[in-house]
Design a protein around this motif. Structure first.
Motif, mmCIF file in Angstrom:
data_model
loop_
_atom_site.group_PDB
_atom_site.id
_atom_site.type_symbol
_atom_site.label_atom_id
_atom_site.label_comp_id
_atom_site.label_asym_id
_atom_site.label_seq_id
_atom_site.Cartn_x
_atom_site.Cartn_y
_atom_site.Cartn_z
ATOM 1 N N ALA A 119 23.714 2.039 -32.356
ATOM 2 C CA ALA A 119 23.559 3.202 -31.478
ATOM 3 C C ALA A 119 22.604 2.854 -30.342
ATOM 4 O O ALA A 119 21.631 2.134 -30.539
ATOM 5 N N SER A 120 22.892 3.387 -29.157
ATOM 6 C CA SER A 120 22.027 3.101 -28.011
ATOM 7 C C SER A 120 22.240 4.129 -26.918
ATOM 8 O O SER A 120 23.269 4.811 -26.873
ATOM 9 N N ASP A 121 21.234 4.230 -26.029
ATOM 10 C CA ASP A 121 21.372 5.024 -24.812
ATOM 11 C C ASP A 121 21.306 4.101 -23.592
ATOM 12 O O ASP A 121 20.873 4.500 -22.525
ATOM 13 N N MET A 122 21.767 2.872 -23.766
ATOM 14 C CA MET A 122 21.773 1.904 -22.672
ATOM 15 C C MET A 122 22.709 2.356 -21.552
ATOM 16 O O MET A 122 23.529 3.260 -21.748
ATOM 17 N N SER A 171 23.172 9.449 -27.068
ATOM 18 C CA SER A 171 23.274 8.094 -27.614
ATOM 19 C C SER A 171 24.709 7.869 -28.029
ATOM 20 O O SER A 171 25.392 8.807 -28.450
ATOM 21 N N ASP A 172 25.184 6.644 -27.895
ATOM 22 C CA ASP A 172 26.574 6.289 -28.188
ATOM 23 C C ASP A 172 26.632 5.189 -29.239
ATOM 24 O O ASP A 172 25.647 4.488 -29.489
ATOM 25 N N ILE A 173 27.825 5.012 -29.811
ATOM 26 C CA ILE A 173 28.088 3.886 -30.705
ATOM 27 C C ILE A 173 28.652 2.735 -29.875
ATOM 28 O O ILE A 173 29.613 2.907 -29.112
ATOM 29 N N PHE A 174 28.035 1.558 -30.031
ATOM 30 C CA PHE A 174 28.467 0.337 -29.354
ATOM 31 C C PHE A 174 28.870 -0.694 -30.411
ATOM 32 O O PHE A 174 28.544 -0.565 -31.596
ATOM 33 N N VAL A 175 29.573 -1.742 -29.963
ATOM 34 C CA VAL A 175 29.936 -2.851 -30.838
ATOM 35 C C VAL A 175 29.716 -4.156 -30.084
ATOM 36 O O VAL A 175 29.820 -4.201 -28.846
ATOM 37 N N VAL A 176 29.382 -5.207 -30.826
ATOM 38 C CA VAL A 176 29.121 -6.507 -30.214
ATOM 39 C C VAL A 176 29.579 -7.595 -31.180
ATOM 40 O O VAL A 176 29.539 -7.420 -32.401
ATOM 41 N N ASP A 177 30.056 -8.708 -30.645
ATOM 42 C CA ASP A 177 30.460 -9.845 -31.471
ATOM 43 C C ASP A 177 29.242 -10.511 -32.094
ATOM 44 O O ASP A 177 28.186 -10.637 -31.457
ATOM 45 N N GLY A 191 26.930 -11.345 -28.963
ATOM 46 C CA GLY A 191 27.557 -11.389 -27.649
ATOM 47 C C GLY A 191 27.066 -10.252 -26.773
ATOM 48 O O GLY A 191 25.914 -9.832 -26.857
ATOM 49 N N GLU A 192 27.967 -9.723 -25.947
ATOM 50 C CA GLU A 192 27.608 -8.629 -25.040
ATOM 51 C C GLU A 192 28.146 -7.307 -25.578
ATOM 52 O O GLU A 192 29.291 -7.215 -26.002
ATOM 53 N N PRO A 193 27.330 -6.253 -25.561
ATOM 54 C CA PRO A 193 27.731 -4.966 -26.146
ATOM 55 C C PRO A 193 28.891 -4.315 -25.401
ATOM 56 O O PRO A 193 29.058 -4.486 -24.191
ATOM 57 N N GLU A 194 29.657 -3.548 -26.148
ATOM 58 C CA GLU A 194 30.775 -2.788 -25.587
ATOM 59 C C GLU A 194 30.737 -1.370 -26.149
ATOM 60 O O GLU A 194 30.627 -1.173 -27.356
ATOM 61 N N ASN A 195 30.816 -0.389 -25.264
ATOM 62 C CA ASN A 195 30.847 1.012 -25.685
ATOM 63 C C ASN A 195 32.202 1.304 -26.332
ATOM 64 O O ASN A 195 33.245 0.895 -25.816
ATOM 65 N N LEU A 196 32.206 2.004 -27.476
ATOM 66 C CA LEU A 196 33.460 2.298 -28.161
ATOM 67 C C LEU A 196 34.300 3.339 -27.439
ATOM 68 O O LEU A 196 35.453 3.572 -27.818
ATOM 69 N N SER A 205 44.905 -0.788 -29.051
ATOM 70 C CA SER A 205 44.567 0.466 -28.379
ATOM 71 C C SER A 205 43.488 1.214 -29.155
ATOM 72 O O SER A 205 43.528 1.317 -30.373
ATOM 73 N N ARG A 206 42.510 1.742 -28.426
ATOM 74 C CA ARG A 206 41.395 2.456 -29.053
ATOM 75 C C ARG A 206 41.738 3.935 -29.264
ATOM 76 O O ARG A 206 41.003 4.827 -28.869
ATOM 77 N N ASN A 207 42.881 4.197 -29.873
ATOM 78 C CA ASN A 207 43.256 5.588 -30.136
ATOM 79 C C ASN A 207 42.652 6.030 -31.468
ATOM 80 O O ASN A 207 43.338 6.320 -32.445
ATOM 81 N N PHE A 208 41.306 6.050 -31.479
ATOM 82 C CA PHE A 208 40.586 6.435 -32.693
ATOM 83 C C PHE A 208 40.801 7.917 -32.999
ATOM 84 O O PHE A 208 40.724 8.757 -32.114
ATOM 85 N N LEU A 209 41.055 8.217 -34.259
ATOM 86 C CA LEU A 209 41.104 9.597 -34.720
ATOM 87 C C LEU A 209 39.841 9.871 -35.524
ATOM 88 O O LEU A 209 39.475 9.078 -36.401
ATOM 89 N N VAL A 210 39.173 10.963 -35.236
ATOM 90 C CA VAL A 210 37.876 11.267 -35.852
ATOM 91 C C VAL A 210 38.021 12.488 -36.754
ATOM 92 O O VAL A 210 38.574 13.511 -36.345
ATOM 93 N N GLU A 211 37.522 12.379 -38.003
ATOM 94 C CA GLU A 211 37.586 13.473 -38.966
ATOM 95 C C GLU A 211 36.199 13.775 -39.505
ATOM 96 O O GLU A 211 35.403 12.864 -39.749
ATOM 97 N N ASN A 212 35.932 15.049 -39.703
ATOM 98 C CA ASN A 212 34.698 15.479 -40.355
ATOM 99 C C ASN A 212 34.835 15.226 -41.860
ATOM 100 O O ASN A 212 35.848 15.606 -42.457
#
Length: 664
Positions: free
Chosen positions: A298-301, A308-314, A322-327, A378-385
């Motif tokens: 998580a970051s507010d970069m 704050s968002d969720i990011f991913v990095v290699d 590696g270099e971060p990528e916003n999801l 494709s980042r077609n993420f489906l989000v469930e509670n």
């Protein structure tokens, strides 16, 4: 509210509250404390001012915020409510916070009202879109709620903050303020350290021990995660490295990620900062996927969509990143997304205030998200509670699950806990699912023994098959949360199939497989309209010419006549009772003869077809129009009488005697 995660959120709170303080000396005197996050003292002063009768937008904003960020939602909702009564122009973010505060006291109707207000002012906000797309989110959450799991407050929790659990070797690692030492003035608790607690044979835990003095400092540490080979640990700490404590230009000390290496003596050493840490933004709460090739955090970069968002990095083989990528906007909103976790099946869990939930931070899941990230699809993420009882009207976060042992840990500051944040656990009960059903004729609803029922997985791989007996009953064992397809086959019948997804709890799964005859025996007196499932032959109002949609149905009759050259038919057209009897008889007769002419024009010999209209004289129900009849029939009931029949008068030398009752 958990202490360490608030740094990310509070940074944005200060930017939003940029208006000048009210012209009241007592408020001005606490300005520095407010900016330094000393909310406990500030709220007491602001509360005194408000209770003395002073009213201003600035006062109510700051007072409500002070309670909101301490997660005291009853008080927050009260003062946000006073703010709304002023009817002044304010930042729409306050409508969102008021909505969350109302959720915190389970006033969901009031919360929805202010979310609608927020949406009207910020329709393009991702939180607005999430709310509008799931207007009936409470029903969806209730449907997913589990009543078969019992959550347990861990014995190792203290009256202080304990949260953020991950399994490590034969125990758990978590963050806790139990260590004593200098106090963190925002919540008047000691700073957080990382602890390890070994699991006993009876399932309880040993007294927690510090994970090591190289890792723990006099400031915050939390959220540890370990590489699959156990060599590296990533964790969160304040910007404090090599005895240097760093703040940005506004005096804020941010959160940063660090990496430690396990030496041959089992000690965590060689602490390194992550290369994209910054004095200007926070980076926190790491999570690794199964293979250790992707690190989520998580970051507010720069590039963050919200607080704050969720990011991913290699993750490279040597443990460097590696270099971060916003999801992206399917996962992240203008709210707060934090505390990611990836299970061994690649499902991404995280906490959010931006998606519709029960209040505070709720835990959400995006199934298969890691596979999409790894494959670059494709980042077609489906989000469930994840629903109750894991989520509550309070903050729920720090989810971890072991799919082998079915053991889950998560953190919450809900009522009934031992401290400000507690660690909870439960074990998913064993789920045994059985899908069962019967095979029936779609028209007669009779059982169809001898049918073959086949079970496939979501990829079309056959898993099992059975030929049903006289009871037409079938059953298959299936796994939870999987997609399946069931197909039924039988000679001289159409094939049918149903696709379904199994639930994550024990419940009955019952279905009917309905098929119909594809090859039927025909005899004199049979009606081809019923055999061929021909609906009403429609004509335009007051006309008898063949419409295109009617022509399609008559083509079926033409095909049968061509196949059986000895077949003779009688076309009978009927109407409902509306209109005069004479008119109906003449109109139906014209329509029957028009149908006959169409078939003759297509090559059928004239002598093979007779046609007659019967008007309303042969109603098949009680929907007559005389005073003695039922005059309250529906349109659908009248429609049953507006029919065409294609009666087989003879075939293969056999003729129809309509006075003889036909055997079933």
């Amino acid at each position: 509210m958990k202490t360490i995660s608030k740094h990310i959120l509070l940074t944005f709170a200060i930017l939003i509250c940029g208006n000048a303080f009210a012209q009241i000396g007592k408020i001005q005197s606490v300005k520095d404390d407010y900016r330094d996050f000393a909310y406990v003292k500030t709220s007491e002063v602001l509360l005194e001012v408000a209770n003395n009768g002073y009213r201003s937008s600035d006062l109510f904003q700051k007072l409500a915020n002070s309670f909101y960020f301490q997660n005291k939602m009853e008080e927050a909702s009260k003062w946000y409510g006073e703010l709304m009564k002023l009817n002044e122009v304010i930042d729409p973010e306050y409508y969102f916070r008021y909505a969350l505060a109302l959720k915190g006291i389970k006033d969901y109707e009031g919360s929805d009202k202010w979310m609608e207000k927020f949406n009207s002012l910020k329709p393009n906000d991702l939180r607005s879109k999430a709310f509008i797309s799931k207007v009936d989110y409470k029903s969806a959450i209730e449907e997913m709620s589990r009543d078969d799991i019992e959550i347990i407050n861990l014995d190792i929790n203290t009256p202080l903050s304990d949260f953020g659990t991950t399994e490590y070797e034969n125990g758990i690692v978590f963050a806790s303020a139990r260590g004593g030492g200098r106090m963190y003035r925002w919540n008047e608790e000691p700073y957080l350290d990382i602890y390890l607690s070994e699991k006993k044979e009876d399932g309880t835990f040993e007294a927690p021990k510090s994970i090591g003095e190289n890792v723990n400092t006099k400031f915050h540490e939390s959220s540890a995660v370990f590489s699959p080979n156990g060599k590296y640990m990533f964790f969160t700490r304040n910007n404090y490295f090599k005895s240097r404590y760093k703040e940005d230009d506004s005096g804020i000390n941010r959160l940063q990620l660090y990496r430690a290496t396990l030496n041959d003596n089992g000690i965590w050493t060689d602490i390194h900062e992550i290369h994209f840490n910054s004095i200007d933004y926070s980076v926190a709460h790491p999570a690794l996927n199964l293979t250790g090739t992707k690190l989520y955090f998580a970051s507010d970069m720069p590039g963050t969509l919200g607080q704050s968002d969720i990011f991913v990095v290699d993750v490279n083989e040597d443990g460097t990143l590696g270099e971060p990528e916003n999801l992206g906007s399917a996962i992240n909103t203008e709210g707060q997304e934090s505390f990611p976790f990836v299970n061994t099946e690649g499902d991404l869990y995280f906490s959010s205030t931006g998606f519709p939930g029960l209040g505070g931070l709720d835990i959400f899941v995006s199934k298969g998200a890691d596979q999409k990230v790894v494959s670059g699809s494709s980042r077609n993420f489906l989000v469930e509670n994840v629903s109750e009882p894991i989520n509550s009207s309070w903050d729920d976060f720090g989810y971890f699950e072991n799919l082998v042992t079915k053991r889950v840990y998560f953190s919450s500051n809900r009522d009934g806990g031992k401290g400000s944040d507690d660690i909870y656990t439960f074990e998913f009960p064993e789920i045994k699912l059985l899908v069962e059903g019967i095979v029936k004729d779609v028209k007669t609803e009779e059982l169809i023994p001898g049918s073959t029922v086949v079970l496939f997985d979501e990829d079309g791989k056959e898993l099992n098959r059975v030929t049903v007996g006289e009871d037409a009953y079938f059953k298959f064992d299936v796994d939870p949360e999987k997609e399946y397809l069931i197909r039924v086959e039988k000679e001289k019948y159409t094939t049918d199939e149903q696709r379904f997804t199994t639930p994550n709890r024990n419940q009955e799964l019952i279905m009917e497989l309905l098929i119909e005859k594809d090859e039927q025996q025909i005899e004199p007196c049979d009606d081809l309209a019923k055999v061929l499932d021909i609906p009403i032959i429609y004509f335009d109002f007051d006309k008898s010419n063949i419409r295109y949609d009617a022509e399609i149905e008559i083509q079926k009759v033409l095909a049968v006549l061509n196949k059986y050259p000895t077949m003779h038919i009688d076309i009978r057209s009927h109407t409902d009772c509306r209109g005069t009897a004479v008119y109906n008889e003449k109109l139906s007769d014209r329509r029957a003869k028009s149908t006959r002419a169409y078939l003759i024009n297509k090559g059928i010999a004239e002598e093979r077809i007779t046609a007659k209209g019967y008007g309303e004289s042969r109603l098949i129900n009680e929907c007559g129009c005389e005073p003695t009849n039922n005059s309250d029939c529906s349109e659908a009931e009248h429609q049953l009488n507006r029919r065409s029949e294609f009666i087989i008068t003879s075939i293969n030398g056999k003729t129809c005697d309509e006075n003889v009752e036909k055997e079933d």
